[in-house]
Design an enzyme around this catalytic site. Structure first.
Site: not given
Ligand code: IPE
Ligand code: IPE
Ligand code: MG
Length: 263
Positions: A37, A85
């Protein structure tokens, strides 16, 4: 693998060498699961579009997978795309899928030379056909490898997995009295794999975001402020060292505590 395998990959005198030497190879977590994340925040800090964070995150994946294999983990599971997602803009989703395809193509040889077996967990059938083809190629080419099992969680949701497992159990004609935890787990995407011992989440968020809900029942949780694109060998070694300091009780009491109670 071993300390030797790890040291062979760390330049002499590099600070990671001291970290590697502190690891107790007899007490490695069998399965490490990671919630990658913070890609968006990494990009925002640099005034870049979010997708640049995902692009940079590929280097972290590469480093983590090789470190895991050299350490000698049995299983490494990376959360790449959740069922939730799909709520993101189509352009971001498309870039994520494109990056996945590119990663699989460019890293297949690294997976093969590191004796890594590649698998996918999630509702793969809902992904675009070209992505499924690319995934299947990597799965088939690495199927005979005997080293670390590398799962990518794609279109994955913990609740979806539990529902899918229940459906499969019903389809298999299982009678209620035949169902217990072990039997149920055999219908999960991770059937036959050890449960994660260590769950790592980057970027400081204290939640599990629908990840491996059944399997993390007794996982040790390690949250780091490091954003995923900055995550490297050092961070994985630090997480393993922190894990090795934990006292796992599984609801029981340790011999030392039992002795105190008996006095
Ligand atoms: C969790 O991260 C999903 C992945 C790392 C693929 P998100 O960024 O989607 O999770 P939330 O929305 O902060 O809970
Ligand atoms: C994690 O990074 C990658 C995926 C969920 C695919 P994010 O895209 O969730 O990054 P933040 O949480 O917005 O920083
Ligand atoms: Mg995230």
């Amino acid at each position: 693998m071993s300390l030797e395998q790890l040291l062979a990959w760390i330049p002499a005198g590099h600070p990671d060498e001291a970290l590697a030497r502190r690891i107790d190879f007899a007490r490695l977590p069998a399965h490490v699961a990671i919630i990658m994340d913070g890609n968006g925040r990494w990009a925002a800090q640099r005034h870049l579009p979010r997708v640049e964070g995902h692009r940079a995150g590929i280097d972290a994946v590469r480093d983590t997978v090789e470190t895991g294999a050299r350490l000698g983990l049995d299983v490494l599971t990376l959360y790449a795309f959740s069922v939730e997602n799909w709520k993101r803009p189509a352009s971001e989703i498309n870039t994520l899928m494109l990056l996945l395809k590119r990663y699989l193509r460019s890293e297949l040889n690294t997976l093969l030379t590191n004796n890594i077996r590649f698998r996918v967990i999630g509702r793969v059938e809902d992904l675009a056909p070209d992505i499924q083809d690319e995934l299947n190629t990597a799965i088939e080419r690495t199927a005979q490898k005997s080293g670390m099992l590398f799962n990518v969680a794609l279109n994955y949701g913990g609740r979806a997995e539990i529902v899918d497992a229940a459906r499969r159990a019903i389809e298999a004609g299982l009678r209620p009295e035949e169902l217990d935890e072990e039997r149920f787990a055999s219908f999960l995407y991770t059937a036959g794999q050890p449960d994660p011992d260590l769950l790592i989440r980057t970027s400081g968020e204290m939640r599990v975001s629908n990840y491996l809900l059944w399997q993390i029942a007794y996982a040790e949780i390690y949250v780091t402020e490091t954003l995923w694109p900055d995550f490297r060998r050092r961070h994985l070694l630090e997480a393993v060292l922190a894990y090795q300091k934990r006292e796992r009780r599984y609801g029981g009491i340790t011999p030392a505590r039992a002795a105190i109670g008996a006095q």
